[in-house]
Write an enzyme that holds these catalytic residues in place. Structure first.
Site, short mmCIF file in Angstrom:
data_model
loop_
_atom_site.label_atom_id
_atom_site.label_comp_id
_atom_site.label_asym_id
_atom_site.label_seq_id
_atom_site.Cartn_x
_atom_site.Cartn_y
_atom_site.Cartn_z
N GLY A 241 0.75 -1.35 0.12
CA GLY A 241 0.13 -0.04 -0.13
C GLY A 241 1.01 1.17 0.10
O GLY A 241 2.10 1.19 -0.41
N SER A 242 0.13 2.07 0.49
CA SER A 242 0.89 3.53 0.44
C SER A 242 2.17 3.94 1.51
O SER A 242 2.13 3.04 2.40
CB SER A 242 -0.02 4.66 0.60
OG SER A 242 -0.59 4.55 1.92
N GLY A 246 2.78 1.99 5.32
CA GLY A 246 3.84 1.38 5.70
C GLY A 246 4.72 1.98 6.98
O GLY A 246 5.12 1.64 7.88
N GLU A 263 5.72 -3.42 0.96
CA GLU A 263 5.72 -2.98 -0.77
C GLU A 263 5.01 -1.89 -0.88
O GLU A 263 3.73 -1.90 -0.88
CB GLU A 263 4.96 -4.29 -1.44
CG GLU A 263 5.83 -5.55 -1.22
CD GLU A 263 6.93 -5.74 -2.28
OE1 GLU A 263 7.04 -4.80 -3.08
OE2 GLU A 263 7.42 -6.58 -2.35
N CYS A 297 1.91 0.98 -8.77
CA CYS A 297 2.82 1.47 -8.04
C CYS A 297 4.23 1.53 -8.97
O CYS A 297 4.92 2.29 -8.52
CB CYS A 297 3.22 0.28 -6.87
SG CYS A 297 3.45 -1.52 -7.61
P1 NAD Z 1 -3.58 2.19 1.09
O1 NAD Z 1 -2.28 2.48 1.91
O2 NAD Z 1 -4.52 3.36 1.17
O3 NAD Z 1 -3.99 0.68 1.60
C1 NAD Z 1 -3.26 -0.36 1.55
C2 NAD Z 1 -4.12 -1.43 2.55
O4 NAD Z 1 -3.63 -0.97 3.82
C3 NAD Z 1 -5.42 -1.42 2.52
O5 NAD Z 1 -5.94 -2.77 2.76
C4 NAD Z 1 -5.88 -0.57 3.94
O6 NAD Z 1 -7.11 -1.00 4.48
C5 NAD Z 1 -4.62 -1.28 4.69
N1 NAD Z 1 -4.27 -0.11 6.00
C6 NAD Z 1 -4.10 1.06 5.67
N2 NAD Z 1 -3.72 1.61 6.80
C7 NAD Z 1 -3.25 0.80 7.73
C8 NAD Z 1 -2.93 0.57 8.92
N3 NAD Z 1 -2.59 1.58 9.67
N4 NAD Z 1 -2.70 -0.65 9.51
C9 NAD Z 1 -2.96 -1.73 8.78
N5 NAD Z 1 -3.52 -1.69 7.54
C10 NAD Z 1 -3.79 -0.40 7.00
O7 NAD Z 1 -3.04 1.92 -0.23
P2 NAD Z 1 -4.35 1.93 -1.54
O8 NAD Z 1 -4.75 3.34 -2.02
O9 NAD Z 1 -5.11 0.65 -1.61
O10 NAD Z 1 -3.00 1.53 -2.71
C11 NAD Z 1 -2.28 2.31 -3.44
C12 NAD Z 1 -0.85 2.69 -2.88
O11 NAD Z 1 -0.24 1.19 -2.74
C13 NAD Z 1 0.24 3.27 -3.68
O12 NAD Z 1 0.98 4.17 -2.90
C14 NAD Z 1 0.84 2.27 -4.37
O13 NAD Z 1 2.24 2.78 -4.81
C15 NAD Z 1 1.15 1.37 -3.33
N6 NAD Z 1 1.14 -0.03 -4.18
C16 NAD Z 1 2.71 -0.61 -3.83
C17 NAD Z 1 2.79 -1.68 -4.27
C18 NAD Z 1 4.29 -2.44 -4.19
O14 NAD Z 1 4.30 -3.37 -4.71
N7 NAD Z 1 4.98 -1.77 -3.86
C19 NAD Z 1 1.67 -2.54 -5.02
C20 NAD Z 1 0.54 -2.09 -5.10
C21 NAD Z 1 0.37 -0.59 -4.78
#
Ligand code: NAD
Length: 509
Positions: A241-242, A246, A263, A297
């Protein structure tokens, strides 16, 4: 195209229901969270989420199953993944359709995402017979030193919306053959796809004789994810995720000495060198920047062009952006579907405003595409902004189709620009100069986890280790030796000499 003609949400709901029925999903209807389609911006179903008690029970059951699953021979563990891959092949169209319905990917890309699930299943089945360690030369006579890899425990998979099925399958296929069990918290924006994947894996377990408890799905948002992050029985938290996500997850898992595989976001750049083959570079740049509506990403966010070729490249690039068909992702001619929600559209608008305030020039796109009927769906024309001056906004990941074009004079300058961002996921160079390519790939080149020559920044294959450095989190998933993250290593020494021999020649008599 001036407006996007939207299909009725009722039709989309019926399509989703038909796919789910064919896969055998019983939708847990409720009002804890909503499955929405970005195609019209409207809700498809209200869903029951997993509360604290259900999440706790899922982790407990996964842990209980792990205690037996870890002793199942790895090639037998591969059987469930083989069957899963077969079921995904059978339901390729259904899964792809659900991906289009729930996250708005165009058909070809949704189909490709499901292919990635099949590829990783094949890979993991092979891996199930290759979880080998090493024999290491011992410094002591009559001693043998070996390294073995053992199952780790429960893996908590937290996934993002933009690869709602593939990222989970990278983690799960590998974790299962490694002898781990999985609890999955998908993106709250992709619950239907998660229900479908979970159902197919449950069927695969049943049909291959694996215990049902090897996989558990918990639906919900941040709080459900946090329950996995904080549970000491979750040995590895693999979170995609974002960067802010992380930043929250990493220290919490570390505080309990758990393992995390992060990731996170990217801010990827491609360099166009003076010798670049522009016929090759243009379509690659177009796909990397505008494909998946800029919501990968690995999407290309910065194009670093040599000053000698910028005047030739830019008119061709902007003309290609102008021709991009934005619309209903089910329409075969569409290349750019909707954004997941209106929020990234707003972020994109603000980024364009900030960068133009800092001296950037908007060359094409950036405007919202209206829909008929009017709706909350977020369709936008991919944008290109030229910026020669410094602007801090260029260092941020804007998760939308927005490409910054910068210029350079020397390769060193281009590499410095590429590396001058906090994220470190993917980079590429277009060049026919081998020396330049080698420098770019070397220790003084791009500082990213993925580094390409003569192809774009997106579209990785599962055979390599996928992930990035710096704020991208340092995790690696998929192929190569990424499976090590899902296992624990033991180093063992066996003394068959019949004598006491201490390491470093220490005498203790
Ligand atoms: P996001 O960070 O909003 O959410 C990702 C996941 O994390 C969701 O399931 C969300 O519910 C969970 N989450 C959020 N905050 C959390 C916390 N504090 N504790 C536990 N879980 C939590 O991301 P998004 O909008 O779904 O996806 C887009 C982002 O993901 C972009 O920044 C993109 O670059 C990144 N991404 C990275 C990769 C990679 O492999 N590097 C792959 C896909 C997406």
């Amino acid at each position: 195209m001036s407006t996007v003609a939207l299909p009725p949400t009722d039709d989309l709901r019926a399509r989703a229901r038909a796919c789910l029925d064919r896969i055998g999903v019983v939708v847990p209807e409720g009002d804890d969270l909503y499955a929405r389609t970005p195609i019209t911006g409207e809700d498809l179903f209200g869903l029951k989420g997993s509360g604290a008690a259900e999440t706790e029970a899922a982790v407990a059951a996964a842990h209980e199953t792990f205690l037996a699953w870890r002793s199942t021979p790895a090639p037998r563990r591969g059987d469930v993944v083989r069957r899963f891959g077969d079921l995904v092949r059978e339901h390729h169209d259904d899964l792809a359709e659900l991906i289009t319905l729930e996250v708005g990917k165009i058909g070809a890309e949704a189909y490709g995402e499901v292919q990635e699930m099949i590829d990783i299943a094949d890979y993991a089945v092979g891996l199930s017979r290759q979880l080998y360690g090493r024999v290491i030369a011992s410094e002591r006579a009559g001693h043998r030193m070996v390294e073995s890899w053992h199952p780790l425990g429960v893996v908590g998979v937290i996934s993002a919306f933009n690869f709602p099925a593939a990222v989970w399958s990278w983690n799960t296929a590998v974790a299962l053959v490694c002898g781990d069990t999985v609890v999955w918290k998908p993106s709250e924006q992709a619950s239907l796809i998660a229900l479908a994947c979970d159902r197919l894996l449950a069927r695969a377990a049943e049909e291959s004789g694996a215990p049902a408890g090897i996989h558990h799905l918990v639906l919900g948002g941040r709080e459900t994810g946090e329950a996995l992050v904080d549970d000491p029985r979750v040995a590895l938290v693999s979170a995609t995720g974002s960067v802010p996500m992380g930043r929250a997850v990493g220290p919490r898992v570390a505080a309990r000495f758990g393992r995390s595989l992060l990731e996170l976001g990217g801010n990827n750049a491609a360099i166009i060198a003076p010798s670049a083959d522009l016929e090759l570079a243009l379509p690659a740049v177009l796909f990397a920047a505008a494909g998946t509506a800029g919501q990968r990403c690995t999407s290309l966010r910065r194009l670093i062009v040599h000053r000698d070729v910028v005047d030739e490249l830019l008119p061709r690039l902007t003309a290609a952006f102008e021709r991009l068909a934005v619309g209903d992702p089910f329409d075969k001619d569409t290349l750019v579907g909707p954004l997941i929600s209106p929020a990234p559209l707003e972020t994109m608008r603000k980024a364009i405003a900030r960068v133009t305030d800092d001296g950037g020039k908007l060359l094409v796109g950036g405007d919202r595409v209206e829909t008929t009927p009017e709706s909350a769906a977020a369709y936008v024309r991919p944008a290109v902004v030229r910026i020669d001056a410094h602007s801090p906004v260029v260092r941020e990941e804007t998760f939308a189709p927005l490409l910054y074009v910068l210029t350079y004079d020397t390769l060193e300058e281009a590499i410095a620009l590429q590396n001058d961002v906090p994220q470190g996921l993917s980079a590429s160079i277009f060049t026919r100069d081998q020396q330049e390519a080698e420098i770019f790939l070397s220790a003084v080149g791009a500082d990213t986890g993925l580094v390409n020559v003569n192809l774009g920044t997106s579209g990785a294959e599962i055979g390599g280790a996928f992930g990035g450095e710096k704020e991208t989190g340092g995790g690696r998933a998929c192929g190569s030796d990424a499976w090590h993250a899902y296992m624990r290593r033991s180093t063992s020494v066996v003394n068959y000499s019949g004598e006491v021999a201490l390491a470093q020649n220490i005498s203790f008599s």
